[in-house]
Every structure is written in C-alpha cells, then in structure tokens.
Design an enzyme around this catalytic site. Sequence first.
Site, PDB file in Angstrom:
ATOM      1  N   TYR A 166      32.973  44.150  47.049  1.00  0.00           N
ATOM      2  CA  TYR A 166      33.492  44.546  45.734  1.00  0.00           C
ATOM      3  C   TYR A 166      32.332  44.767  44.755  1.00  0.00           C
ATOM      4  O   TYR A 166      32.284  45.767  44.028  1.00  0.00           O
ATOM      5  CB  TYR A 166      34.422  43.439  45.239  1.00  0.00           C
ATOM      6  CG  TYR A 166      35.099  43.712  43.927  1.00  0.00           C
ATOM      7  CD1 TYR A 166      36.175  44.596  43.830  1.00  0.00           C
ATOM      8  CD2 TYR A 166      34.688  43.057  42.758  1.00  0.00           C
ATOM      9  CE1 TYR A 166      36.806  44.819  42.617  1.00  0.00           C
ATOM     10  CE2 TYR A 166      35.320  43.270  41.550  1.00  0.00           C
ATOM     11  CZ  TYR A 166      36.380  44.154  41.483  1.00  0.00           C
ATOM     12  OH  TYR A 166      37.011  44.379  40.287  1.00  0.00           O
ATOM     13  N   LYS A 170      31.386  48.145  42.776  1.00  0.00           N
ATOM     14  CA  LYS A 170      31.487  48.172  41.318  1.00  0.00           C
ATOM     15  C   LYS A 170      30.141  48.466  40.653  1.00  0.00           C
ATOM     16  O   LYS A 170      30.084  49.135  39.624  1.00  0.00           O
ATOM     17  CB  LYS A 170      32.060  46.847  40.801  1.00  0.00           C
ATOM     18  CG  LYS A 170      33.563  46.721  41.020  1.00  0.00           C
ATOM     19  CD  LYS A 170      34.318  47.909  40.449  1.00  0.00           C
ATOM     20  CE  LYS A 170      35.736  47.615  40.066  1.00  0.00           C
ATOM     21  NZ  LYS A 170      36.483  48.834  39.674  1.00  0.00           N
TER      22      LYS A 170
HETATM   23  P1  NAD Z   1      45.771  45.912  40.030  1.00  0.00           P
HETATM   24  O1  NAD Z   1      45.793  45.631  41.490  1.00  0.00           O
HETATM   25  O2  NAD Z   1      46.927  45.454  39.221  1.00  0.00           O
HETATM   26  O3  NAD Z   1      45.572  47.464  39.718  1.00  0.00           O
HETATM   27  C1  NAD Z   1      44.908  48.349  40.568  1.00  0.00           C
HETATM   28  C2  NAD Z   1      45.828  49.530  40.799  1.00  0.00           C
HETATM   29  O4  NAD Z   1      45.116  50.541  41.533  1.00  0.00           O
HETATM   30  C3  NAD Z   1      47.060  49.154  41.638  1.00  0.00           C
HETATM   31  O5  NAD Z   1      48.242  49.490  40.926  1.00  0.00           O
HETATM   32  C4  NAD Z   1      46.905  49.949  42.930  1.00  0.00           C
HETATM   33  O6  NAD Z   1      48.122  50.377  43.490  1.00  0.00           O
HETATM   34  C5  NAD Z   1      46.034  51.113  42.466  1.00  0.00           C
HETATM   35  N1  NAD Z   1      45.272  51.734  43.559  1.00  0.00           N
HETATM   36  C6  NAD Z   1      44.604  51.106  44.557  1.00  0.00           C
HETATM   37  N2  NAD Z   1      44.033  51.987  45.374  1.00  0.00           N
HETATM   38  C7  NAD Z   1      44.329  53.222  44.879  1.00  0.00           C
HETATM   39  C8  NAD Z   1      44.014  54.539  45.287  1.00  0.00           C
HETATM   40  N3  NAD Z   1      43.263  54.769  46.368  1.00  0.00           N
HETATM   41  N4  NAD Z   1      44.482  55.582  44.552  1.00  0.00           N
HETATM   42  C9  NAD Z   1      45.254  55.347  43.460  1.00  0.00           C
HETATM   43  N5  NAD Z   1      45.598  54.114  43.032  1.00  0.00           N
HETATM   44  C10 NAD Z   1      45.140  53.062  43.735  1.00  0.00           C
HETATM   45  O7  NAD Z   1      44.430  45.226  39.471  1.00  0.00           O
HETATM   46  P2  NAD Z   1      43.777  45.248  38.015  1.00  0.00           P
HETATM   47  O8  NAD Z   1      43.222  43.888  37.814  1.00  0.00           O
HETATM   48  O9  NAD Z   1      44.679  45.832  36.994  1.00  0.00           O
HETATM   49  O10 NAD Z   1      42.530  46.200  38.250  1.00  0.00           O
HETATM   50  C11 NAD Z   1      42.299  47.440  37.586  1.00  0.00           C
HETATM   51  C12 NAD Z   1      40.825  47.771  37.687  1.00  0.00           C
HETATM   52  O11 NAD Z   1      40.044  46.823  36.954  1.00  0.00           O
HETATM   53  C13 NAD Z   1      40.289  47.731  39.119  1.00  0.00           C
HETATM   54  O12 NAD Z   1      39.333  48.763  39.285  1.00  0.00           O
HETATM   55  C14 NAD Z   1      39.609  46.384  39.188  1.00  0.00           C
HETATM   56  O13 NAD Z   1      38.638  46.337  40.194  1.00  0.00           O
HETATM   57  C15 NAD Z   1      39.037  46.291  37.794  1.00  0.00           C
HETATM   58  N6  NAD Z   1      38.701  44.955  37.320  1.00  0.00           N
HETATM   59  C16 NAD Z   1      39.667  44.034  37.083  1.00  0.00           C
HETATM   60  C17 NAD Z   1      39.312  42.793  36.581  1.00  0.00           C
HETATM   61  C18 NAD Z   1      40.339  41.766  36.245  1.00  0.00           C
HETATM   62  O14 NAD Z   1      39.962  40.699  35.701  1.00  0.00           O
HETATM   63  N7  NAD Z   1      41.616  41.995  36.505  1.00  0.00           N
HETATM   64  C19 NAD Z   1      37.955  42.481  36.355  1.00  0.00           C
HETATM   65  C20 NAD Z   1      36.991  43.454  36.595  1.00  0.00           C
HETATM   66  C21 NAD Z   1      37.368  44.683  37.073  1.00  0.00           C
END
Ligand code: NAD
Length: 326
Positions: A166, A170
């Site tokens: 990851y 990232k």
């Molecule tokens: P989440 O799992 O709720 O959302 C991710 C979404 O991306 C999901 O709805 C999933 O179906 C969709 N997805 C996955 N693969 C895909 C693809 N190939 N094409 C289209 N859609 C796809 O998780 P989240 O926490 O809301 O994460 C959103 C973003 O933020 C991600 O990139 C995650 O890595 C990043 N992020 C989240 C956090 C956190 O604290 N939640 C921290 C740092 C980064």
Amino acid sequence: MSDISFKDRVVIVTGAGGGLGKSYALEMAKRGGAVVVNDLGGSVDGPGGSSKMADAVVEEILAAGGRAIANYDSVATWAGAQRIAAAAIKAFGRIDALINNAGNMRYKPFEECSADDLNALLSVHLIGTFNMAKAVWPHMKAQGYGRIVSTSSSAGMYGDENYSCYGAAKAGVTGLMNVLAHEGEAHGILCNVMMPNAMTRMTDMVSAQMGAEDVDRSRAMMAAVQNSMSPDFNAGLVVYLASSACSTTHMVYSSCGGRMARVLIGATDGWQGSKEIPAAAEDIAAHFDEITDLARGVHTPKSPGDEWRIVLSKADPVIPAGKASL
Ligand code: NAD
C-alpha cells in the site's frame, strides 16, 4: 470569503460509492457540480463488483436536486479509465476536475506479501491514477483548465508497519503527481495530493487485522479525535483543491482529525564536500551531523534543476552564476 461554487463544473470522483469518495461527491454536487460517481463496487481488498454502491450515491444526489451519473468501470484498466472520461463528456460535455480516490488494501507484514498483493494495489492506486489522469488530460488541456486531486496516504508518505504494498503504491501516486504538476501548469492543469484520515470500511479492515496492542492504541487515538474521523472532515480540503479558487499545484496536503497541513518533501542545507575530490566514507561519518541537521533549515526543491540551483548558489560554484543551463 466568497463561496466556492461548482456551478457549470463537471467532476469525476473515482471510488465514490462509499467512504471518503462518497463524501467528496455529495459535497461537490451540493455546490452545483455535475458529478460522475465512479465505483466498481468491490470488496475492500479488491475482488467482486456491483453497481449498487455508485447507484445509491447518484440517487442521493438526484434526490437532493443535484446532477450526477453512475459509472461502474475499473480505474485499473486503460479501457475502463477511457470509458469513465467518455461517460463524463457524453453526459455533461466537459471535465473540470478529477478526484483520484479509488483504492483497495492489503495489510500484512512484508514477509507475507506476494507479488500479487503488490500488483493488486499498484494497479488500483498508482496505475489507476495514471490511467485516469491520462484519460482526462486531453480534455483539460484543450480547455486550458483542470484540477487533479490524487489520494496518497500517511502510510506511504511517512511509512508504517504492514503497509509495504500500500505504501509503495501511495508514495508512487505522489511521485506521479509531482511530475504531472510540472507538465500541467502551462495548460492550467493543477495537480495536488491529499492524504486523508477517516474511519471507513478500509480502516475497519485494518483494525480487524491489527494485534490487540495496536487496536488499543488506535482506539485511544480515535477517542481523542472523536467525530473528526468522519469522511466529511476531509471533504473541505478536496473540494477546495478541486475548485477554481485553488491556485496551488505540486503540493501534498494532510487532513488529520480536523487539522489541515502541507506535507513537505525537503532536503537539509547539508554539508558541502570538495568539488575536486570525492568524499570518502570517513568524511561522511565526520560530517553526518551537518548532513542531517534540520536546524539550518530545509529546502523544498520543486525539480532536480531546483536542487542544483540550491547547491550551486552556495560558495564556490563550479558553474558561474548565469551560465548554468539546468
Ligand atoms: P473505501 O474502501 O470506503 O473506498 C474505496 C472505494 O474505491 C470503494 O468504494 C471501492 O469499491 C472503490 N474501488 C476500489 N477499486 C476500484 C477500481 N479499480 N475502480 C473503481 N473503484 C474502485 O475506503 P476509503 O477509506 O474511503 O478510501 C478512499 C481513498 O482514500 C483510498 O484511495 C484510500 O487508500 C485513501 N486513504 C484512506 C485513508 C483512511 O483513513 N480511510 C487514509 C489514507 C488514504
């Protein structure tokens, strides 16, 4: 302070069927933007697929009087990314902003990670961001305007245990955006990176795999930040970066428990060795404190040439001022 509007603006939010992306999509629609709600509706580690997640968000936007369409393609393929951009053009005629938010997760020690794990994460986070930027680029370039907000993570930018695949993906997103910021600026395309923090199904999955000690530590932190771990606490920064009010590019920002900050890639002022004789390992050891000293400030070069200019601006430049062609 004037209102930030998305009236007449068209935005693509990838992975907007839930979590952070949903919050971004709702907020931009509320501000008048026409939104392409993309989500393949898979599980948090990748597999599966359903149109339900994107459809539900579109229904919510339409019910509130907004404009949106659903798209279920994967950002991980070039064909999928092209279809997402084409859907925006077909429905709304232009693309003003792209929010690269889609993501998946593998959380395990490095020794247990396989090449499949790495590929699964690279293909959504890094290749997905590449594909989507490439698909919207000609439209943004032709109109001389665009905003690309891509999602990195503290796990990649700072590092943490169990996030090797990851973190690699990232941090790669930030590397890609640093270059696109250079190439986009002349065309009005601004590229910035966002590091969100929120309780979502992704963080639930990580918590479920943590050891008891880490879970306790994590719970204590969550209790301290309370409501500010809702996805909505991240939307303001993303909306700002995706709007015409934003003039910044080539930056990384962190949203963490209601605290917004710029994240720097920097170099210390360092130690200048001889320009005639290569430094030996013993010279490095003797000057290590100077090399790592933060007290004399940190430079934040924007390019390799920028770093050279900083180095050459010190005493005894090998290339005299005005003659450097970097
Ligand atoms: P989440 O799992 O709720 O959302 C991710 C979404 O991306 C999901 O709805 C999933 O179906 C969709 N997805 C996955 N693969 C895909 C693809 N190939 N094409 C289209 N859609 C796809 O998780 P989240 O926490 O809301 O994460 C959103 C973003 O933020 C991600 O990139 C995650 O890595 C990043 N992020 C989240 C956090 C956190 O604290 N939640 C921290 C740092 C980064």
